[in-house]
Every structure is written in structure tokens, then in C-alpha cells.
Scaffold this motif. Sequence first.
Motif, PDB file in Angstrom:
ATOM      1  N   GLU A 416      49.247 -25.225  64.827  1.00 41.58           N
ATOM      2  CA  GLU A 416      50.072 -24.019  64.771  1.00 41.58           C
ATOM      3  C   GLU A 416      51.550 -24.383  64.718  1.00 41.58           C
ATOM      4  O   GLU A 416      52.329 -23.808  63.934  1.00 41.58           O
ATOM      5  CB  GLU A 416      49.778 -23.135  65.984  1.00 41.58           C
ATOM      6  CG  GLU A 416      50.612 -21.858  66.051  1.00 41.58           C
ATOM      7  CD  GLU A 416      50.381 -21.076  67.330  1.00 41.58           C
ATOM      8  OE1 GLU A 416      51.175 -20.155  67.610  1.00 41.58           O
ATOM      9  OE2 GLU A 416      49.410 -21.399  68.070  1.00 41.58           O
ATOM     10  N   ARG A 419      52.629 -25.672  61.356  1.00 43.48           N
ATOM     11  CA  ARG A 419      52.836 -24.565  60.419  1.00 43.48           C
ATOM     12  C   ARG A 419      54.186 -23.885  60.674  1.00 43.48           C
ATOM     13  O   ARG A 419      54.906 -23.516  59.740  1.00 43.48           O
ATOM     14  CB  ARG A 419      51.687 -23.557  60.536  1.00 43.48           C
ATOM     15  CG  ARG A 419      50.369 -24.052  59.944  1.00 43.48           C
ATOM     16  CD  ARG A 419      49.384 -22.911  59.797  1.00 43.48           C
ATOM     17  NE  ARG A 419      49.034 -22.325  61.087  1.00 43.48           N
ATOM     18  CZ  ARG A 419      48.021 -22.725  61.845  1.00 43.48           C
ATOM     19  NH1 ARG A 419      47.255 -23.745  61.440  1.00 43.48           N
ATOM     20  NH2 ARG A 419      47.764 -22.130  63.000  1.00 43.48           N
ATOM     21  N   ASP A 420      54.527 -23.728  61.952  1.00 39.48           N
ATOM     22  CA  ASP A 420      55.810 -23.107  62.294  1.00 39.48           C
ATOM     23  C   ASP A 420      56.978 -23.951  61.771  1.00 39.48           C
ATOM     24  O   ASP A 420      57.980 -23.403  61.274  1.00 39.48           O
ATOM     25  CB  ASP A 420      55.940 -22.936  63.812  1.00 39.48           C
ATOM     26  CG  ASP A 420      54.983 -21.878  64.355  1.00 39.48           C
ATOM     27  OD1 ASP A 420      54.448 -21.094  63.544  1.00 39.48           O
ATOM     28  OD2 ASP A 420      54.767 -21.846  65.588  1.00 39.48           O
ATOM     29  N   ALA A 422      56.886 -25.981  59.203  1.00 36.40           N
ATOM     30  CA  ALA A 422      56.919 -25.827  57.747  1.00 36.40           C
ATOM     31  C   ALA A 422      57.550 -24.492  57.351  1.00 36.40           C
ATOM     32  O   ALA A 422      58.325 -24.403  56.375  1.00 36.40           O
ATOM     33  CB  ALA A 422      55.503 -25.938  57.184  1.00 36.40           C
ATOM     34  N   GLU A 423      57.253 -23.458  58.107  1.00 44.99           N
ATOM     35  CA  GLU A 423      57.847 -22.145  57.821  1.00 44.99           C
ATOM     36  C   GLU A 423      59.350 -22.161  58.086  1.00 44.99           C
ATOM     37  O   GLU A 423      60.136 -21.526  57.361  1.00 44.99           O
ATOM     38  CB  GLU A 423      57.166 -21.067  58.668  1.00 44.99           C
ATOM     39  CG  GLU A 423      55.725 -20.802  58.253  1.00 44.99           C
ATOM     40  CD  GLU A 423      55.014 -19.864  59.216  1.00 44.99           C
ATOM     41  OE1 GLU A 423      55.654 -19.452  60.214  1.00 44.99           O
ATOM     42  OE2 GLU A 423      53.830 -19.567  58.996  1.00 44.99           O
ATOM     43  N   LEU A 424      59.761 -22.900  59.138  1.00 48.59           N
ATOM     44  CA  LEU A 424      61.189 -23.014  59.420  1.00 48.59           C
ATOM     45  C   LEU A 424      61.904 -23.712  58.268  1.00 48.59           C
ATOM     46  O   LEU A 424      63.021 -23.313  57.882  1.00 48.59           O
ATOM     47  CB  LEU A 424      61.399 -23.793  60.727  1.00 48.59           C
ATOM     48  CG  LEU A 424      62.859 -24.076  61.091  1.00 48.59           C
ATOM     49  CD1 LEU A 424      63.619 -22.776  61.342  1.00 48.59           C
ATOM     50  CD2 LEU A 424      62.932 -24.972  62.339  1.00 48.59           C
ATOM     51  N   GLU A 425      61.290 -24.740  57.713  1.00 49.38           N
ATOM     52  CA  GLU A 425      61.898 -25.442  56.576  1.00 49.38           C
ATOM     53  C   GLU A 425      62.139 -24.472  55.417  1.00 49.38           C
ATOM     54  O   GLU A 425      63.230 -24.440  54.824  1.00 49.38           O
ATOM     55  CB  GLU A 425      60.984 -26.585  56.121  1.00 49.38           C
ATOM     56  CG  GLU A 425      61.514 -27.331  54.891  1.00 49.38           C
ATOM     57  CD  GLU A 425      60.530 -28.372  54.375  1.00 49.38           C
ATOM     58  OE1 GLU A 425      60.957 -29.222  53.584  1.00 49.38           O
ATOM     59  OE2 GLU A 425      59.343 -28.318  54.762  1.00 49.38           O
ATOM     60  N   GLU A 426      61.140 -23.659  55.086  1.00 48.49           N
ATOM     61  CA  GLU A 426      61.284 -22.722  53.976  1.00 48.49           C
ATOM     62  C   GLU A 426      62.341 -21.655  54.300  1.00 48.49           C
ATOM     63  O   GLU A 426      63.168 -21.277  53.433  1.00 48.49           O
ATOM     64  CB  GLU A 426      59.942 -22.070  53.668  1.00 48.49           C
ATOM     65  CG  GLU A 426      59.965 -21.091  52.510  1.00 48.49           C
ATOM     66  CD  GLU A 426      60.418 -21.734  51.213  1.00 48.49           C
ATOM     67  OE1 GLU A 426      61.010 -21.013  50.373  1.00 48.49           O
ATOM     68  OE2 GLU A 426      60.184 -22.956  51.033  1.00 48.49           O
ATOM     69  N   ALA A 427      62.337 -21.172  55.540  1.00 46.08           N
ATOM     70  CA  ALA A 427      63.316 -20.143  55.931  1.00 46.08           C
ATOM     71  C   ALA A 427      64.738 -20.688  55.838  1.00 46.08           C
ATOM     72  O   ALA A 427      65.662 -19.995  55.360  1.00 46.08           O
ATOM     73  CB  ALA A 427      63.018 -19.658  57.347  1.00 46.08           C
ATOM     74  N   GLU A 428      64.970 -21.919  56.273  1.00 43.39           N
ATOM     75  CA  GLU A 428      66.311 -22.510  56.223  1.00 43.39           C
ATOM     76  C   GLU A 428      66.721 -22.795  54.783  1.00 43.39           C
ATOM     77  O   GLU A 428      67.909 -22.699  54.446  1.00 43.39           O
ATOM     78  CB  GLU A 428      66.355 -23.787  57.060  1.00 43.39           C
ATOM     79  CG  GLU A 428      66.229 -23.580  58.549  1.00 43.39           C
ATOM     80  CD  GLU A 428      67.439 -22.870  59.127  1.00 43.39           C
ATOM     81  OE1 GLU A 428      68.150 -23.486  59.930  1.00 43.39           O
ATOM     82  OE2 GLU A 428      67.684 -21.680  58.783  1.00 43.39           O
ATOM     83  N   GLN A 430      65.918 -20.942  52.278  1.00 42.62           N
ATOM     84  CA  GLN A 430      66.336 -19.636  51.751  1.00 42.62           C
ATOM     85  C   GLN A 430      67.671 -19.224  52.327  1.00 42.62           C
ATOM     86  O   GLN A 430      68.554 -18.698  51.619  1.00 42.62           O
ATOM     87  CB  GLN A 430      65.263 -18.585  52.080  1.00 42.62           C
ATOM     88  CG  GLN A 430      63.921 -18.827  51.419  1.00 42.62           C
ATOM     89  CD  GLN A 430      63.980 -18.709  49.913  1.00 42.62           C
ATOM     90  OE1 GLN A 430      64.797 -17.946  49.366  1.00 42.62           O
ATOM     91  NE2 GLN A 430      63.136 -19.472  49.224  1.00 42.62           N
TER      92      GLN A 430
END
Length: 821
Positions: A416, A419-420, A422-428, A430
Motif C-alpha cells: 500500500e 502505491r502511495d 508512486a501516486e506521490l511521484e505522479e502528483a508532484e 503534475q
Amino acid sequence: MMRQYREMKDQHPDAVLLFQLGDFYETFYDDATLAARELDITLTARDGVPMAGIPVRKTELYVQRLLKRGHKVALCPQVERSGKGQTLLRRRVIRVLTPGTVLEEEGLQAEQDTLLAALYAAEGRLGVAWVEAASGQFAAEEVPQAQLSEVVARLEAQEWLMPNDWSTSISLTGTLTQRPQEVFADTPLKERFPRALAHTPLAARAAGALLTYLEETVGSLPHLRPPALRDSSMHMLLDGFTQRSLELTAPLRGQGGPTVLSVVDRTHTSMGRRLLRRWLVAPLRRVDDIQERLNAVQALLELGAEEPFKDSLKQCCDMPRLVGRAGLSRLFPPDLAALRRTLQSARCLADQLRTVPEPPAKLTELAQKLEEAPQELADKIAHALPDDPPREVDSAPVFRRGYDAPLDEALARSDELRRDIAELEEAERQRTSISNLRLSYNKVMGYYFEVSRGQLEKVPEDWRRRQTLTGGERFASQALDRLADQLLAADSTAADRQRELLQKLYRDVQDSIPPLAEAGGALAELDVLHSLASLARNRGYTRPSFNSAGSVRIVDGRHPVVETTAEFVPNDLLLEPGQRLAVVTGPNMAGKSVYLRQVALISLLAQLGSFVPAGEASLPVFDRVYTRVGATDAVADGLSTFMAEMQEAASILSEATAHSLVILDELGRGTSTHDGMSLAWSIARFLTRRVGCLTLFATHYRELASLADELPGVVNLHAAVREWEGNVVFLHRVLPGVAERSYGVHVARLAQLPEEILQEAQKLLSRLEQGGGPAVPAGVQLPLFGPHEHPVVARLREAKPDTLSPLEALQLVVELKEEVD
């Protein structure tokens, strides 16, 4: 740091001390000079101190080289990590490695036992004990001191312990380590194995010295089994020279050539290969034991297809070595998977053995041992681990999902958090509009954002700089740190739980060491018997029989090695009861030596429990086999060929019995013709009349054929040749009778000597055969009496009538008459 080094070195003065400095193990002073020479590494100096280092990651490779060259190694690593304010890290010697106590982690050769042996002698008797640290094999015996050479040749130990006040002229196979006399006591043995070797006090002393030495070097070895007492009278004795001349385990010339072991070996496991080697250098002597093995080989042979056994055996790991690692608490998850496969294969093999029609006792015994292997342990491992688990606990999940709820929970939490992240990487990416933003990880810095130099103006203010690179910079953020810390904690929790679960499985394995050791022994023995059956099937070997009359009947016998490398002509050997000496004459290259060796090897393989390379073989049981063929080793030791011949002949004459097989090839060639022939005659006569052993004597001295006229039980054989258009043709057939000529010049022609030399040699040979000599010009007859003494007169002056037998006197008269004529 050097004071710390000297303290460690003072504790281990006889070992090469590998002293860790960061990523290297360093050696200093004399150790550095030795290491640079033996390991071919650079010798440097610092502040006048010689030093030479090896990378920590290559320690195993370099340590193995030092051990093979007979050196002890003391491993002294850093036992604490560097921290803030530390100026000197603690180091200590954690292991002392010696040539005879090598464990598998140091590159143990799986093809051969790595043995530590000890010798203790008193009053003409010899106590011997030997141990393999890797597997826990432990054995001992007590023999006459005269059998030391056979013991050394059979064990091939890498290291020998011996009292420092005792020495031997026998060349040991490995490193000699001398120990104080008081170390050779049975007290350590009584403390650990109270009932062992109670009736063999010398063997008990040797075993006690081994236990003390093991404790000082590798530890107590929890997997060590009680010493098994070996009865040397149950095995054929083979000295080192015989083993080498028959090329049992090593070729005579060069490396990589075929040997008897390489030809007969069809095993599928390392443990089976080692057992076959042990059987080959110590064949059996009790007919019942031999027949038990032969019955098993025949039953496996009659099954026909070998695939089911072969496939199951190929799945087996090296069980004895794995058991050793379990005892030393050095198992890893892949070891457990290998153990599971082996136990499952043992179950399949037991089932296959039960299908053998009317199984012989040996196969029934092996099936029983395999059925008693701890299958519940295999089931437990199969339930816990996947088929191919990772070696390191920290690198990936080791256990199956669903095996342990707390572990599953920790692993789910780790997934989990990844995944968080990886999501932080995409959010940053953007948020910052840094299109090539990359989230990376290493063990030193943990997680970080990496930004190229051209995108640095887009870095947000809430990031903090971690590291500047040539092409960009690395950053962290509060959100990333928080997730990274949580992931680290979850991974740590999962790893700790995996270690805890693995320790439980390791303890289960340790609790099962005795039945696992039994199963491993059964698997190795089945592998060897299956190998012998496969050999018989593929090479056309036949089952030998044994007789008590002392007769030998070998029909269409073959040399097991030579027949695999060249077109081979089979030969017979037929000796009736009472026929104890076969004199084999014939020229060089006609096959005499191969013929003698093949008889010895057929006898040896038969007593090993193998089928043999012959159409038919009926043999007596031999207690020893001796060979006297060549003196290469002795020349290297500074002995003349003739002295070596005589020493080996003396050993045979003093130790051979009426139940021995003696192979003599060209004995006496190292001295003058008359001396050599006289000694060969006398030795052959002594072996036949006084010892009564079975002797095969290959010789160029055709005069020895007359022994058949003097002694009962002597037969003459010869290697047949034919002349064709001035050349000699070797038929490689051994037939009754005596060779007519030696054909030395013909053999020289085959070797492509210059024709001028060959023609002159032929002329001189013809002159000699007519009674002349190289110094006598053709057509000139020396006077019988005169200023130049005739050769006949010279021989008469040398003759001693009082010592000549009637036959010898008559023979001398005939020879002198021919010479005068």
C-alpha cells in the motif's frame, strides 16, 4: 589499528590473518609477502609496513586458493558499524579456516570429500580418525602401522594431524599439522560420544585430537555424528602407487585425461559421486557383501528403462552437505526449497523401489530408509515457501501469501505504501510541471526526487536539496519522508517476521538431522547402484562370479578406460587352481601393460560390486592388489628408477599374501641386463613358491619363460605380433607361449627414427644375436685363447658352478656352445 592487528596476529601466529579495513581484507608484514606471492596480488607498503589486500566481496575465492596451497586462514572482520565519534572499529577473529576444515561457503569441492585426519601410533599399531566438517561424517580405524601408505592413499585427506614427536617416511596427501602429544587424548571423545571407540584406544586418541582441533577452528559442529568404526579387513587394500598406476581417480599424464572413475561414473548427485569414489579405492572382501551389491545392480539393470530413477535422482540436493549447513545454522530459504524437493524425490524413489519384482535385500533396505525420511517436514516447507524463494529476507517476500496472517498484514501495508509513493511521484510531476521528474531510491539516501539541471527553476520551495550532481540535483519533501519512514517500518516488520518464521523452519530441520542424514546416505547409495546398472547396460558389462579354488577365468576381458578411447581387442586369462604365475612376453606396444592392468581392474570392479568389462569372469577374492609399473614419482623424489623398483618390490614381497594379486611390468629394466634378469627371476620365483600370490609378470626377458620348466603353477603367455613386408603388425592378442623376438627396431621405425640409425641398429642387432658385438668387425673371429680373451672365456671366469642348479648349468653350456659356433 596496528596494535589491534598485532593482538589478533599474536593469537593466531600460524595463520594468514585477513584483517578487514572497510571494503578490503588486508594482510601485513610476512603475511602480505605470502599473500602477494600465492594470490598474485600487488604488494605495497605504508609507513614501511608491507601490505596486500583483497576485496571483501571476493574473500571466498582468495581464501580457497590459500587453503588449496596448504595455508591456514584467520578471518578477522569488523564486528561493528562505523558511527558518529568512533575512531577505531572493533574487530575479532570469527573463524580459523584450515585445508581440512573447509565448509561449503569457502568453495568446498562437491566431487570429493574434504577430510581432516589424525594419526596416533604406538607399539606397531596405528590409530586413524577422519572427519568431514561439511557433512558431519566421522570415522576411525585401528590398523598395523605398516598399512599407513594404504590409509593415506584411500583417504586423500587435505590435512593431517600428527603428534609433534612422531614422524613418518610416508608422503602425506595434504597439509601436515603437528600438535602437542597431550592433545592426542580420548577425553574429548568420551565427553561427547561416551560409547564410541571403546575397544580401539589408539583410534580414540586420534579422534579426541580431531575434536579438540575442530573446537579451536570451526566450532563444535552440532551435526557431527558419532565416529563409525571401520574394519580394514573388510576391504581390499590399495597403496598409493597402485591407485596411480591403475589411474583410478587421476590420470598418469596431464590433467583432464580419462580415469576409471570418470568412465564408470554415471551418478546424478554430488553425494553419489563422492560415495562412488570411496567405493572405488576400497573394494569389498566379503563375498556376501559383494553379492549384496551385485544383486541390487542386477535388479536395477533388469528393470530396463532408467528414466524414472534418473529423473528423481536429478531432483535431489547434496543432502549430507545441506545437513551440515543446518547443523551450523547456515541455511537459507533456497536450501529449504532444495530439501523439500529432495524429500519428495525420496518418497518417489521409495515407491519405485517397491515396484521391483522380488527386490534384493539391499534395495529393500534402501526403500525402508527413504520411507523413513521426514515427509512431514517436506509438507511443512511446501506449505510455507514457494518453489523458488529468494536467498535474502530483505530483498523480497519469502513465504507464500496466506501462510502467516501478521506477515501478510505487514506485506500488504508495504504494498500500500509503495502505491502511495508512486501516486506521490505522479502528483508532484503534475504540480511542478517537471515532465522528466523521477523518483528513485538507494540504500544510502533512501527515496528522493531527481531533477535535471534544466528543470531546476521549477523546483517548489517546500522541497529541500539532498545532493548535487553533474547533471542535476536530488531533493526530498516532507510528504515523501513521511511515506518513506512508514514504508521502512512496514518492511522492517515484514522482514523481522520472515526471519522469525524461517528460524522456526530451520529449527525443524535441525531437529530432523538424524533421519535426514540416514536418508542422504540411502540416496547416495541408490545413486551409485543405479550408476553401476546404467554402466553395465550401456557398456555391455557382465556380472562376475567368485570361486574359492583360486582359479581365474576371464573371457573377452577389456580395459574399462582404453576401450573408450581406442578400438579394443578383448583378451582371455584362464588360470586353473594352482597356477599362480603368468609370464607375459612380447615387444613394446603389443599390449602387455594394458592386459595386466585390465586384469587388475576387472578384479577391482568385481569386488566393488560392479559388473565388469568381460564376456565372462570368475575370480577369487583378493585382499590386496599391487602394481609395479614405472617409477615417475620416485624419479621426482630423487630416487633412481632401479632403486624405486627395488623398494616397491621389497614392499610387495614383505606384505603380499597368498590371497593377493601382484602385477609386475618390466621389473628389473633399471639396471644391467644380467642383474635385471637375475632379480626378476628371483622375485618371480619367491612370489610363486614362498608367497603363493597370483602374479602377472610382463617382461622382455624371454629367459623367464623357463620358470615354467622349473616350477609348477607357471604359465607362459605372449602378446602376438606378425611381420608383414618388413614391418611389424601388433595384433593385441595375448596367447599361450613365448614371444619369439622383441622387435625393438621395428617399434623404433614406428616412432619414425631416422632410417640411417635404424639400418645401423639392425646390423648391430644381427651381429649380437649371432654372438658377436658392436666392437667386433664383420667377418673377424677372435681367437679362443690368446692376447684377447674370448667372451666365452670371460663368461666362464664369472661362472660359479657351486651356485648353479643343474638346469642353469645345462643352459650355460648350451649358450657357450652357440657362442663358440
